[in-house]
Design an enzyme around this catalytic site. Structure first.
Site, PDB file in Angstrom:
ATOM      1  NE  ARG A   1      -3.913   0.499   1.837  1.00 23.74           N
ATOM      2  CZ  ARG A   1      -5.147   0.542   2.332  1.00 23.74           C
ATOM      3  NH1 ARG A   1      -5.421   1.306   3.375  1.00 23.74           N
ATOM      4  NH2 ARG A   1      -6.119  -0.165   1.790  1.00 23.74           N
TER       5      ARG A   1
ATOM      6  CG  HIS B   1      -8.220  -0.043  -3.239  1.00 26.62           C
ATOM      7  ND1 HIS B   1      -7.497  -1.139  -2.831  1.00 26.62           N
ATOM      8  CD2 HIS B   1      -8.916   0.370  -2.133  1.00 26.62           C
ATOM      9  CE1 HIS B   1      -7.730  -1.373  -1.548  1.00 26.62           C
ATOM     10  NE2 HIS B   1      -8.583  -0.475  -1.101  1.00 26.62           N
TER      11      HIS B   1
ATOM     12  CD  GLN C   1     -12.940  -1.840  -1.457  1.00 29.88           C
ATOM     13  OE1 GLN C   1     -12.180  -1.785  -0.496  1.00 29.88           O
ATOM     14  NE2 GLN C   1     -14.153  -2.322  -1.357  1.00 29.88           N
TER      15      GLN C   1
ATOM     16  CG  ASP D   1     -13.799   6.189  -1.409  1.00 28.07           C
ATOM     17  OD1 ASP D   1     -13.769   6.091  -0.163  1.00 28.07           O
ATOM     18  OD2 ASP D   1     -12.769   6.130  -2.128  1.00 28.07           O
TER      19      ASP D   1
ATOM     20  CB  CYS E   1     -14.169   1.122  -0.524  1.00 31.13           C
ATOM     21  SG  CYS E   1     -13.772   2.860  -0.298  1.00 31.13           S
TER      22      CYS E   1
ATOM     23  NE  ARG F   1     -10.331  -5.457  -0.072  1.00 37.09           N
ATOM     24  CZ  ARG F   1      -9.535  -4.496   0.375  1.00 37.09           C
ATOM     25  NH1 ARG F   1     -10.039  -3.388   0.879  1.00 37.09           N
ATOM     26  NH2 ARG F   1      -8.212  -4.615   0.270  1.00 37.09           N
TER      27      ARG F   1
HETATM   28  N1   CP Z   1     -11.350  -0.325   1.944  1.00 31.41           N
HETATM   29  C1   CP Z   1     -10.122  -0.349   2.425  1.00 31.41           C
HETATM   30  O1   CP Z   1      -9.141  -0.530   1.691  1.00 31.41           O
HETATM   31  O2   CP Z   1     -10.040  -0.190   3.773  1.00 31.41           O
HETATM   32  P1   CP Z   1      -8.711  -0.022   4.619  1.00 31.41           P
HETATM   33  O3   CP Z   1      -8.111   1.314   4.268  1.00 31.41           O
HETATM   34  O4   CP Z   1      -9.153  -0.103   6.048  1.00 31.41           O
HETATM   35  O5   CP Z   1      -7.767  -1.131   4.256  1.00 31.41           O
HETATM   36  N1  NVA Z   2     -10.109   6.572  -1.832  1.00 31.52           N
HETATM   37  C1  NVA Z   2      -9.759   6.152  -0.500  1.00 31.52           C
HETATM   38  C2  NVA Z   2      -9.981   4.691  -0.341  1.00 31.52           C
HETATM   39  C3  NVA Z   2      -9.711   4.164   1.030  1.00 31.52           C
HETATM   40  C4  NVA Z   2      -9.909   2.674   1.141  1.00 31.52           C
HETATM   41  C5  NVA Z   2      -8.304   6.509  -0.231  1.00 31.52           C
HETATM   42  O1  NVA Z   2      -7.461   6.314  -1.100  1.00 31.52           O
HETATM   43  O2  NVA Z   2      -8.017   7.002   0.863  1.00 31.52           O
END
Ligand code: CP
Ligand code: NVA
Length: 318
Positions: free
Chosen positions: A106, A133, A136, A227, A266, A294
């Protein structure tokens, strides 16, 4: 199909050739509780996950999913390892490839996960970058496929043209769902990702259209998805949230969708900003099933990438 070379998952269209099968596999395995204890395709493997941003769902669903498959999960915060100022991405990739059988990452800029994948000799899974992502989107389509046919209303996105929308568009296009996105002027999806999604949707006979009016997007929708307006790393962008006036998913907006619409997010949700409690806590909301998926979607993806023979053997039983 055999995987003769390592495969990475950086955006969901990297799985284009097998996406529907990966979804079907995940849905079958989720409900096939008898097989869960005996299926150990990651036995003897270690999967490392690097986090530059916080996470609840991704981290826990990967750790638990890897353990269920007999593998050893190893979670590394960027602050705990040398990646960054003390060690290059390429050296980190080369070193970790000597210990690990797969790396999830990440990060902020998408270029970083691309660089890690280029220099790693084991599969790399993007666990969220600023642009994509994919894990997701796999869970999202698993959730949608289990509840709605493409003929039961389109997917309406209301919010920012962000990483989650990008992979949702690609995944919807690969599985033949129509999608209408409403984003404020100037906040639409990345043009190159949109181009890829449009080409996939053309191939699969579905459509992707954009508007700046949430009401147009939501009208007769089978799925409403939103989101956060401000993604991780964007907190410094002054005034961005003001652009989303009228983009909250509330009862008035949701009333334009089909009565049996499903609400998706999400998560984490900023209740009272992009969605009201009345919508996210309603009977239409599937956000916690979506979060659970997930894990099941990633179980299918991890097996597909790390022990393709085992994935194929189970696939042949379906
Ligand atoms: N949806 C998602 O990726 O959640 P987290 O940021 O908690 O991993
Ligand atoms: N768009 C959001 C998604 C979090 C799971 C971000 O990148 O913070």
């Amino acid at each position: 199909m055999r995987l003769d070379e390592k495969r990475d998952l950086l955006s969901i269209d990297d799985l284009e050739d097998s996406f529907s099968d990966i979804m079907e596999w995940a849905l079958t395995f989720k409900s096939d509780t008898n097989s869960h204890l005996d299926f150990q395709p990651l036995a003897g493997m270690a999967i490392g996950s690097i986090y530059e941003k916080p996470s609840t769902r991704t981290r826990v669903s990967f750790e638990v999913g890897i353990s269920k498959l007999g593998g050893q999960p190893l979670t590394l915060s960027k602050n705990d390892i040398q990646l960054g100022s003390s060690e290059s991405v390429s050296d980190t990739a080369a070193v970790l490839s000597r210990y690990l059988d797969c790396i999830t990452y990440r990060c902020f800029g998408h270029d970083t996960v691309m660089e890690l994948a280029e220099h790693a000799t084991v599969p790399v899974i993007n666990a969220l970058s600023d642009l994509h992502h994919p894990c997701q989107a796999a869970a999202d389509l698993m959730t949608i496929i289990s509840r709605r046919k493409p003929s039961q209303g389109h997917i309406a996105w209301v919010g920012d043209g962000n990483n989650v929308l990008h992979d949702l568009m690609l995944a919807a296009a690969m599985t033949g769902y129509d999608l209408v996105y409403a984003t404020p002027d100037g906040m639409g999806p990345d043009s190159l990702v949109l181009e890829r999604a449009l080409s996939l949707s053309k191939k699969n006979g579905s459509s992707i259209t954009g508007t700046s009016d949430p009401k147009i997007a939501v009208k007769d929708a089978g799925v409403i998805y939103t989101d956060v307006f401000i993604s991780m790393g964007e907190e410094h962008i002054e005034g961005k949230s003001k652009l989303f006036d009228g983009f909250q998913v509330n009862d008035e907006l949701a009333a334009l969708a089909r009565p049996d619409y499903i609400f998706m997010h999400c998560l984490p949700a900023h209740r009272g900003d992009e969605v009201t409690d009345s919508v996210i806590d309603s009977e239409n909301s599937v956000v916690f099933d979506q979060a659970e998926n997930r894990m099941w979607a990633q179980i299918s993806i991890l097996t597909f990438l790390c022990n393709h023979q085992a994935w194929q053997t189970y696939r042949d039983l379906i």
